[in-house]
Design an enzyme around this catalytic site. Structure first.
Site, short mmCIF file in Angstrom:
data_model
loop_
_atom_site.label_atom_id
_atom_site.label_comp_id
_atom_site.label_asym_id
_atom_site.label_seq_id
_atom_site.Cartn_x
_atom_site.Cartn_y
_atom_site.Cartn_z
N ASN A 181 21.61 7.83 -13.70
CA ASN A 181 22.43 8.23 -14.85
C ASN A 181 23.03 9.62 -14.66
O ASN A 181 23.94 10.00 -15.39
CB ASN A 181 21.59 8.20 -16.14
CG ASN A 181 21.10 6.80 -16.49
OD1 ASN A 181 21.59 5.81 -15.94
ND2 ASN A 181 20.13 6.71 -17.37
N ASP A 213 18.27 16.68 -25.43
CA ASP A 213 18.54 16.35 -26.83
C ASP A 213 17.27 15.80 -27.48
O ASP A 213 16.81 14.72 -27.14
CB ASP A 213 19.66 15.30 -26.92
CG ASP A 213 20.06 15.02 -28.35
OD1 ASP A 213 20.94 15.74 -28.87
OD2 ASP A 213 19.48 14.10 -28.97
N HIS A 234 20.61 15.72 -39.05
CA HIS A 234 20.45 14.45 -38.32
C HIS A 234 21.24 13.30 -38.97
O HIS A 234 21.88 12.51 -38.28
CB HIS A 234 18.95 14.10 -38.26
CG HIS A 234 18.56 13.23 -37.12
ND1 HIS A 234 17.32 13.31 -36.52
CD2 HIS A 234 19.22 12.26 -36.45
CE1 HIS A 234 17.25 12.43 -35.53
NE2 HIS A 234 18.39 11.77 -35.48
N LYS A 268 18.85 8.14 -22.23
CA LYS A 268 17.39 8.28 -22.15
C LYS A 268 16.85 7.30 -21.13
O LYS A 268 17.32 6.16 -21.04
CB LYS A 268 16.79 7.99 -23.53
CG LYS A 268 15.29 8.00 -23.57
CD LYS A 268 14.75 6.61 -23.83
CE LYS A 268 13.27 6.54 -23.57
NZ LYS A 268 12.77 5.16 -23.71
N ARG A 301 16.08 5.91 -12.66
CA ARG A 301 17.20 5.74 -13.62
C ARG A 301 17.74 7.09 -14.07
O ARG A 301 18.94 7.22 -14.31
CB ARG A 301 16.74 4.92 -14.81
CG ARG A 301 16.74 3.44 -14.48
CD ARG A 301 16.31 2.64 -15.68
NE ARG A 301 16.45 1.22 -15.45
CZ ARG A 301 15.95 0.31 -16.28
NH1 ARG A 301 15.30 0.68 -17.37
NH2 ARG A 301 16.12 -0.96 -16.02
N TYR A 309 11.71 12.95 -33.82
CA TYR A 309 11.15 12.31 -32.62
C TYR A 309 9.70 12.75 -32.38
O TYR A 309 8.99 12.13 -31.59
CB TYR A 309 11.97 12.62 -31.35
CG TYR A 309 13.45 12.28 -31.43
CD1 TYR A 309 13.96 11.47 -32.44
CD2 TYR A 309 14.34 12.78 -30.48
CE1 TYR A 309 15.32 11.19 -32.50
CE2 TYR A 309 15.69 12.49 -30.54
CZ TYR A 309 16.18 11.70 -31.56
OH TYR A 309 17.52 11.42 -31.61
N LYS A 322 17.30 18.54 -34.22
CA LYS A 322 17.95 18.08 -35.45
C LYS A 322 16.98 18.15 -36.61
O LYS A 322 15.78 17.86 -36.44
CB LYS A 322 18.42 16.62 -35.28
CG LYS A 322 19.08 16.34 -33.94
CD LYS A 322 19.60 14.92 -33.81
CE LYS A 322 20.00 14.64 -32.37
NZ LYS A 322 18.87 14.19 -31.52
P1 NAD Z 1 20.53 4.75 -24.53
O1 NAD Z 1 21.82 4.08 -24.79
O2 NAD Z 1 20.49 6.03 -23.79
O3 NAD Z 1 19.60 3.67 -23.82
C1 NAD Z 1 18.30 3.98 -23.45
C2 NAD Z 1 17.58 2.74 -22.91
O4 NAD Z 1 18.36 2.10 -21.90
C3 NAD Z 1 16.27 3.17 -22.25
O5 NAD Z 1 15.21 2.83 -23.09
C4 NAD Z 1 16.20 2.41 -20.96
O6 NAD Z 1 15.32 1.34 -21.10
C5 NAD Z 1 17.57 1.84 -20.74
N1 NAD Z 1 18.21 2.48 -19.58
C6 NAD Z 1 18.47 3.81 -19.38
N2 NAD Z 1 19.12 4.02 -18.22
C7 NAD Z 1 19.28 2.79 -17.67
C8 NAD Z 1 19.87 2.34 -16.46
N3 NAD Z 1 20.43 3.21 -15.61
N4 NAD Z 1 19.89 1.03 -16.22
C9 NAD Z 1 19.33 0.14 -17.07
N5 NAD Z 1 18.75 0.50 -18.24
C10 NAD Z 1 18.71 1.81 -18.52
O7 NAD Z 1 19.81 4.86 -25.96
P2 NAD Z 1 19.12 5.96 -26.85
O8 NAD Z 1 17.89 6.50 -26.24
O9 NAD Z 1 19.03 5.33 -28.19
O10 NAD Z 1 20.21 7.12 -26.93
C11 NAD Z 1 20.22 8.25 -26.07
C12 NAD Z 1 19.89 9.51 -26.82
O11 NAD Z 1 20.78 9.67 -27.94
C13 NAD Z 1 18.51 9.51 -27.47
O12 NAD Z 1 17.46 9.71 -26.56
C14 NAD Z 1 18.68 10.62 -28.47
O13 NAD Z 1 18.58 11.87 -27.83
C15 NAD Z 1 20.09 10.36 -28.97
N6 NAD Z 1 20.12 9.55 -30.21
C16 NAD Z 1 20.53 10.16 -31.35
C17 NAD Z 1 20.58 9.46 -32.54
C18 NAD Z 1 21.05 10.14 -33.79
O14 NAD Z 1 20.93 9.57 -34.88
N7 NAD Z 1 21.59 11.33 -33.69
C19 NAD Z 1 20.18 8.11 -32.58
C20 NAD Z 1 19.77 7.50 -31.40
C21 NAD Z 1 19.76 8.22 -30.23
#
Ligand code: NAD
Length: 280
Positions: A243, A47, A110, A233, A239, A52, A77
């Site tokens: 995940n 994604d 987006h 992410k 991790r 980005y 997006k």
């Molecule tokens: P997320 O909830 O996936 O959290 C990511 C963070 O959590 C990472 O930086 C990492 O430090 C931590 N993490 C990841 N795995 C972990 C684990 N197993 N244990 C402990 N900590 C861990 O947050 P995100 O990146 O904001 O969201 C995921 C994806 O969603 C993004 O990469 C993107 O592709 C999408 N997204 C879309 C929008 C939108 O507006 N459409 C907005 C935000 C994110």
């Protein structure tokens, strides 16, 4: 190692892997390596987004991997600055060129940006044109509320295949998820672990200890059992693997409800009804 990731049928018959890898905030110069690692771990759904700035890295990793393009599902997006029809069509071309692909799996608006001078209905019609051209397998939206979706239903032809919205235990979004489902729109849950904020919650930690899993796995499994698509992410291989290992265990009776009960309407990101940001 985890078993195979299930796929979900979109409303046009295209299949999307329920678990993917998100690259928000992955620096462009590190994206190719991060995605290459994710593909090695087993992810087959990436994604990304124009905003980005890292689509080139995604494309590079896919090309380098030697995996058939058809086995990897890639979403991008539309950038917020390109909501006018002609801009949106050009932006899609740039996305394909940056990824180095001849088609994209899923392309989303987006944000609805309700306060700008371009109506998102015009933007959606541009995505319908791209879909008709055959260069994208499915089109959808992100951060749309029910009232934004209703306008698309009334004024356009194609129903979005997905609505990608913020969902995690502190923002369970059951009303909007039910609305999506009622209209055959798959919910994709962004920030599925609230960027880490939910992982210290005592109720989540207790379930993790009981099942011998990590808090992140418990929360991601909650999304999977609710039927949403997720793409957490992470920059570390460990991790990413953690995940990804969600398909060799299940939550126990009551656990789903316990996690959903943590809902407190708390966003980590912007409110789609007031967010009108356009990158400079
Ligand atoms: P997320 O909830 O996936 O959290 C990511 C963070 O959590 C990472 O930086 C990492 O430090 C931590 N993490 C990841 N795995 C972990 C684990 N197993 N244990 C402990 N900590 C861990 O947050 P995100 O990146 O904001 O969201 C995921 C994806 O969603 C993004 O990469 C993107 O592709 C999408 N997204 C879309 C929008 C939108 O507006 N459409 C907005 C935000 C994110």
């Amino acid at each position: 190692m985890a078993s195979a990731v299930p796929s979900i049928d979109l409303n046009n018959g295209v299949q999307i892997p329920q678990l993917g890898f998100g690259v928000y905030q992955v620096p462009p110069e590190k994206t190719a390596d991060a995605v290459a690692t994710a593909l090695e771990v087993g992810y087959r759904h990436i994604d990304t987004a124009e905003m980005y700035g890292n689509e080139k890295g995604v494309g590079e990793a896919v090309a380098r991997s030697g995996i058939d393009r058809g086995e990897i599902f890639v979403t991008s997006k539309l950038n917020n600055g390109y909501h006018r029809r002609d801009d949106a069509l050009r932006a899609f071309d740039t996305t394909l060129a940056d990824l180095g692909f001849d088609y994209l799996d899923l392309f989303l608006i987006h944000w609805p940006l309700p306060g700008i001078d371009v109506d998102y209905v015009e933007t959606w019609k541009a995505l319908e044109e791209v879909y008709a051209s055959g260069r994208v397998k499915a089109i959808g939206v992100s951060n749309f509320q029910a009232h934004h979706l209703r306008r698309l239903f009334e004024e356009t032809e194609i129903k979005p295949a997905v609505n990608q919205i913020e969902v995690h235990p502190f923002l369970a979004q059951d009303e909007l998820r039910a609305f999506n489902a009622e209209h055959e729109i798959v919910t994709e849950a962004w920030s599925p672990i609230a960027q880490g904020k939910v992982l210290d919650d005592p109720a989540i930690v207790a379930i993790a200890e009981r099942l011998g899993r990590t808090p992140a796995q418990i929360v991601l499994r909650w999304h999977i059992e609710r039927g949403d698509v997720v793409f957490p992410k992470s920059s570390s291989r460990e991790r990413m693997a953690e995940n990804f290992a969600l398909f060799d265990f299940e939550l126990e009776t009551g656990d789903l409800a316990t996690l959903t009960g943590l809902d407190r309407g708390e966003r980590t990101g912007p409110d789609p009804d007031t967010f009108n940001y356009i990158p400079g």
